[in-house]
Design a protein around this motif. Structure first.
Motif, PDB file in Angstrom:
ATOM      1  N   GLN A   1       0.661  -1.437  -0.237  1.00  0.00           N
ATOM      2  CA  GLN A   1       0.055   0.346  -0.037  1.00  0.00           C
ATOM      3  C   GLN A   1       0.810   1.320  -0.153  1.00  0.00           C
ATOM      4  O   GLN A   1       1.437   1.495   0.977  1.00  0.00           O
ATOM      5  CB  GLN A   1      -0.776   0.362   1.699  1.00  0.00           C
ATOM      6  N   ALA A   2       0.418   1.973  -1.048  1.00  0.00           N
ATOM      7  CA  ALA A   2       1.594   3.476  -1.209  1.00  0.00           C
ATOM      8  C   ALA A   2       0.805   4.042  -0.074  1.00  0.00           C
ATOM      9  O   ALA A   2      -0.318   4.263   0.322  1.00  0.00           O
ATOM     10  CB  ALA A   2       1.181   4.471  -2.370  1.00  0.00           C
TER      11      ALA A   2
ATOM     12  N   TRP B   1       1.278   9.712  -2.957  1.00  0.00           N
ATOM     13  CA  TRP B   1       0.290  10.672  -4.099  1.00  0.00           C
ATOM     14  C   TRP B   1       0.309  11.976  -4.324  1.00  0.00           C
ATOM     15  O   TRP B   1      -0.026  13.063  -5.550  1.00  0.00           O
ATOM     16  CB  TRP B   1      -1.428  10.127  -3.314  1.00  0.00           C
TER      17      TRP B   1
ATOM     18  N   TRP C   1      -0.390   0.847 -12.299  1.00  0.00           N
ATOM     19  CA  TRP C   1      -0.729   2.302 -12.127  1.00  0.00           C
ATOM     20  C   TRP C   1      -0.475   3.434 -11.156  1.00  0.00           C
ATOM     21  O   TRP C   1      -1.088   4.861 -11.209  1.00  0.00           O
ATOM     22  CB  TRP C   1      -1.556   1.470 -10.000  1.00  0.00           C
TER      23      TRP C   1
ATOM     24  N   GLU D   1      -2.127   7.162 -11.857  1.00  0.00           N
ATOM     25  CA  GLU D   1      -1.934   8.053 -11.116  1.00  0.00           C
ATOM     26  C   GLU D   1      -1.175   8.935 -12.108  1.00  0.00           C
ATOM     27  O   GLU D   1      -2.081  10.253 -12.099  1.00  0.00           O
ATOM     28  CB  GLU D   1      -1.248   7.615 -10.174  1.00  0.00           C
TER      29      GLU D   1
ATOM     30  N   ARG E   1       7.105 -11.242  -2.791  1.00  0.00           N
ATOM     31  CA  ARG E   1       5.707 -11.010  -2.428  1.00  0.00           C
ATOM     32  C   ARG E   1       5.808  -9.586  -3.879  1.00  0.00           C
ATOM     33  O   ARG E   1       3.977  -9.499  -4.312  1.00  0.00           O
ATOM     34  CB  ARG E   1       5.620 -10.331  -1.252  1.00  0.00           C
ATOM     35  N   GLN E   2       6.774  -9.080  -3.875  1.00  0.00           N
ATOM     36  CA  GLN E   2       6.703  -7.729  -5.046  1.00  0.00           C
ATOM     37  C   GLN E   2       6.404  -8.074  -6.155  1.00  0.00           C
ATOM     38  O   GLN E   2       7.054  -8.346  -7.396  1.00  0.00           O
ATOM     39  CB  GLN E   2       8.042  -6.706  -4.682  1.00  0.00           C
TER      40      GLN E   2
ATOM     41  N   PRO F   1      -0.113   8.059   1.226  1.00  0.00           N
ATOM     42  CA  PRO F   1      -1.499   8.594   0.984  1.00  0.00           C
ATOM     43  C   PRO F   1       0.148  10.155   0.065  1.00  0.00           C
ATOM     44  O   PRO F   1      -0.321  10.694  -0.683  1.00  0.00           O
ATOM     45  CB  PRO F   1      -2.068   9.311   1.759  1.00  0.00           C
TER      46      PRO F   1
END
Lengths: 334, 334
Positions: free
Chosen positions: B1-2, B7, B127, B131, B47-48, B4
């Motif tokens: 999870q990036a 963004w 993403w 974005e 996992r990535q 906030p």
């Protein structure tokens, strides 16, 4: 690969359910890793399966299995040991906008969708949400001038008419306000008719300056910048920018008025020029402030901050710009 | 999870290389399925890893392996048997906008990035491109009024000033054109001063009508709708919409002019009212046409179709709206 027409003709849906695909890759949580691998081997659509979703006997979503983790586990392990329990899921009746906000910082390739009882009812691809978001944002410049969110180039004429026309009538109503202000100074205009030519200049400049502030504020609201940047600071910045832009543009316009007034034999050319400089500075400062206040106020009232924002803004800037010029001319020149 | 802030504070980069992450999951194409599974088991960042990328001895990208396919293959198989050969890749020096267009219909979770020799140099998450696209689109309503693409609420005052001011001076220059037209009719305005109050009404209405057409055209260009919808058809639709909206708004404005003229003792109130109806209809029809032509022409000239489009448009609509009203008043009333 989606066909181009899927992008172009996408209907704008209102709920997560409208963006949903059928469930693929659901498996009982009591299965083993070996069962899951065999399920994948037998699945018709294995290539489209990104994650496996575990469900209980009632079909409720209980976990998410990353296929890579099946590789790393022992075949006899239970899926409950390798799954991510209680994974993030969208609700079928959730508005699409809310789902987009929930997905923005997650960026999963696929989201499971559940109903009110948390039963797995479908999947939504992450790119569908982003595509929806892009379509939403491209509506903003239209919304500012009273175009409905759903209007596209292929919208039928009558439908476009029905959606746009009420806002144009509202725009007319607000324009009457500006006309009323100008009308109050008929006497001034009769005596200095040069002012008439500068009415559209004042209105145009303060309108454009205000729209710059409006656009930046809307962008800040859309991208979440204003969650961390204080509105008060933005207000001060836009007021200062408006004043600065207003003085410099006003100087050029003032010189133009001086030349124009001298040539057309209007009374007191220097004072008329000063009137323009002061009116432009005041109007552009006010426009900067209104440009921030209009979308912020619309949002506070629970409306979309873009809705008809340009119509509301230009009403304010028209009245302010032309009103200020006529008041100053009446005071300073007559 | 990036987080906030990733963004909110994203700098707007110009090249794919600016959006790139280091390579994860690259493996020699001579490896077997079993080698790949062991590589994944040993990898720190397993996992990535979404896909494995096969490279030749020189580091050139030769294939893409979907991890699910490792599960379905036999351990002794060569990766060349299960990989997707010659996969789609972005180029490190490709402009971000081009990469977004290339990715729009693909929607992969991750894209490999190669250099000029097709050596694998990094990865870009899907993403990140979306974005970037959202940020790009939110710039449009500002670009229309001369705000730079890169300006956000946190841009410093001086930088914002430097980028916005030249466009405001251009706007002033174009406003002088409208003022010049009004100035040519000083005599008409002196004799029928009621017209002065209707100058901003005409300018405001035709400007807003034109901006509606402009916004829909820009939206069509952005979403690709105009790849399939003919420009000629849009032109006819917007001209018809402009005419229709113009007549109906013109009727209301005409009635207002009748009342206003009667009350202020202006000459020939019915003819003045007719002047307003005709001017509004003509101006709004023209605005619809200009609203389509301005962004389409900008694009044909190789510019961004949004750039200062509202400034160019309102120049045209101001001249047309106020010019038409003053010509008609001079012809019909005097």
């Amino acid at each position: 690969q989606a066909s181009p027409s899927a992008w172009i003709d996408l209907e704008i849906p209102e709920r997560v359910a409208d963006l949903m695909e059928p469930v693929l890759g659901d498996i009982l949580e009591t299965a083993t890793v070996q069962d899951a691998i065999e399920y994948l081997r037998a699945a018709d659509h294995a290539r489209q399966i990104t994650y496996l979703y575990t469900t209980d006997a009632d079909g409720r979503l209980t976990g998410l299995v990353v296929i890579r983790d099946l590789l790393l586990a022992r075949p006899e392990q239970s899926l409950t040991e390798v799954m991510l329990p209680d994974p993030f899921a969208l609700h079928a009746r959730m508005p699409a906008g809310e789902a987009i906000r929930a997905a923005v910082h997650r960026h999963y390739p696929v989201y499971p969708v559940v109903d009110a009882e948390r039963r797995l009812v479908g999947l939504v691809r992450g790119w569908r949400l982003f595509e929806r978001q892009a379509i939403e944002i491209t509506a903003q410049s239209g919304q500012m001038v009273g175009v409905d969110k759903d209007e596209r180039v292929h919208t039928r004429l009558w439908q476009a008419f029905r959606m746009r026309h009420p806002w144009l009538q509202l725009n007319l109503l607000t324009a009457f306000l500006a006309a009323f202000v100008v009308g109050m100074f008929e006497d001034t205009i009769t005596r200095i008719v040069a002012l008439a030519a500068f009415l559209p200049v004042l209105a145009g400049q303060s309108g454009n300056t205000g729209c710059q502030a409006l656009a930046i504020t809307l962008r800040g609201l859309t991208l979440g910048d204003l969650d961390t940047y204080p509105i008060g600071k933005l207000l001060r910045k836009e007021a200062a920018l408006g004043a600065l832009n207003g003085v410099l543009v006003g100087l050029v316009a003032g010189i133009a008025m001086w030349l124009y007034a001298t040539r057309t034999g209007a009374p007191d050319a220097p004072m008329l020029a000063l009137t323009i400089v002061l009116a432009m500075t005041g109007a552009c400062t006010g426009s900067g402030i209104f440009g921030v206040l209009v979308p912020v106020t619309l949002r506070r009232l629970g409306a979309d901050p873009a809705t008809a924002s340009s119509i509301f803004l230009t009403t304010a800037t028209d009245v302010l710009g032309m009103g200020l010029m006529l008041v100053l001319a009446t005071t300073l020149v007559l």
